[in-house]
Design an enzyme around this catalytic site. Structure first.
Site, PDB file in Angstrom:
ATOM      1  N   CYS A 141       0.841  -1.202   0.000  1.00 55.32           N
ATOM      2  CA  CYS A 141       0.000   0.000   0.000  1.00 55.32           C
ATOM      3  C   CYS A 141       0.879   1.256   0.000  1.00 55.32           C
ATOM      4  O   CYS A 141       1.561   1.528  -0.982  1.00 55.32           O
ATOM      5  CB  CYS A 141      -0.973  -0.041   1.175  1.00 55.32           C
ATOM      6  SG  CYS A 141      -2.385   1.095   0.976  1.00 55.32           S
TER       7      CYS A 141
ATOM      8  N   HIS B 298      -3.520  -5.199   0.411  1.00 54.15           N
ATOM      9  CA  HIS B 298      -2.937  -5.699   1.659  1.00 54.15           C
ATOM     10  C   HIS B 298      -2.945  -7.230   1.663  1.00 54.15           C
ATOM     11  O   HIS B 298      -3.889  -7.858   2.155  1.00 54.15           O
ATOM     12  CB  HIS B 298      -3.712  -5.155   2.856  1.00 54.15           C
ATOM     13  CG  HIS B 298      -3.425  -3.713   3.136  1.00 54.15           C
ATOM     14  ND1 HIS B 298      -2.406  -3.319   3.975  1.00 54.15           N
ATOM     15  CD2 HIS B 298      -4.000  -2.581   2.654  1.00 54.15           C
ATOM     16  CE1 HIS B 298      -2.372  -1.988   4.019  1.00 54.15           C
ATOM     17  NE2 HIS B 298      -3.322  -1.528   3.231  1.00 54.15           N
TER      18      HIS B 298
ATOM     19  N   GLU C 283      -1.503  -9.229   3.524  1.00 52.43           N
ATOM     20  CA  GLU C 283      -1.471  -9.826   4.865  1.00 52.43           C
ATOM     21  C   GLU C 283      -2.849 -10.275   5.346  1.00 52.43           C
ATOM     22  O   GLU C 283      -2.950 -11.049   6.306  1.00 52.43           O
ATOM     23  CB  GLU C 283      -0.840  -8.853   5.872  1.00 52.43           C
ATOM     24  CG  GLU C 283      -1.672  -7.634   6.217  1.00 52.43           C
ATOM     25  CD  GLU C 283      -1.513  -6.471   5.247  1.00 52.43           C
ATOM     26  OE1 GLU C 283      -1.981  -5.362   5.580  1.00 52.43           O
ATOM     27  OE2 GLU C 283      -0.922  -6.664   4.169  1.00 52.43           O
TER      28      GLU C 283
END
Length: 237
Positions: A113, A216, A218
């Site tokens: 990001c 993202h 994650e």
């Protein structure tokens, strides 16, 4: 061969209030958890630009995370600043030093990001300061639904490192940004694009692993997210 490489992750920073009456660092748990679950040992890196060399000596790879901040337009040659742009000079200075040092070492780098945006600027790219003011008929890149759900689809660029890692032509990703890469510059190639044309990923063909994504990973929403993080950790071994 090192079994579990040390992966340094940059932190966000907040002013007094909320968690503490004093300035404090912040990072969502899933950044650390995702790196650990994909085979790495995550460690946090503070905002001390003068310690960049020592910090990089201690880790095998670098993740430049996202957060509540923007890159100063002056760093990519723009004088004016959109009213939505929020700076964190200490964070940007530290991350710029870490990126520069990691690039010089050939250390694996993953920008996420805002980290992708700073990586692009460090390698000669420019940014869109505020997508709604610049991109006609733009998607809601600050998605209204929860961040652990997909916001839109992206198309991966054939022949890129990211496409080879993911092994698919498209991904479903979340979206939590109001800026994006405008032009990648001469040292980077675009590896992913949103349906409205907004650049969603970049990579450097000249480096062993130097890749940035606008979403993202994650959150592990798409199967390609885990493949990306596993490939990054593997590159650090």
């Amino acid at each position: 061969m090192k079994n579990r490489p040390l992966i340094g992750l940059t932190l966000d920073a907040e002013q007094p209030g909320g968690y503490s009456k004093f300035p404090w660092y912040a990072l969502r748990c899933n950044y650390m958890d995702a790196i650990a679950d994909c085979g790495g040992v995550p460690v946090a890196l503070p905002h001390r630009a003068e310690l960049a060399t020592d910090l990089l000596d201690a880790v095998d790879a670098l993740v430049v995370t996202g957060g509540a901040f923007d890159v100063d337009p002056k760093l990519y040659g723009e004088v004016g600043r959109n009213e939505t742009v929020m700076l964190k000079e200490g964070r940007t200075a530290a991350e710029t030093a870490l990126i520069g040092g990691a690039l010089a070492r050939g250390m694996p780098i993953l920008g996420i990001c805002g980290g992708e945006q700073l990586l692009a600027v460090a390698l000669g790219g420019t940014l869109i300061q505020h997508i709604p003011d610049t991109v006609p008929d733009a998607l809601p890149h600050e998605q209204p639904n929860p961040r652990n759900e997909p916001g839109h689809e992206i198309t991966l660029t054939p022949g890129t490192r990211l496409a080879a890692i993911v092994g698919a032509a498209t991904m479903r990703v979340n979206s939590a940004h109001h800026q994006a890469v405008r032009a990648p510059g001469p040292r980077l190639v675009v590896n992913a694009v949103a349906p409205d044309g907004v650049i969603e990923g970049i990579e450097s063909p000249a480096h062993r692993f130097c890749l940035g994504v606008q979403w993202h990973p994650e959150f592990l929403i798409d199967p390609g997210d885990r493949r990306l993080l596993e490939a990054f950790v593997e590159a650090a071994r």
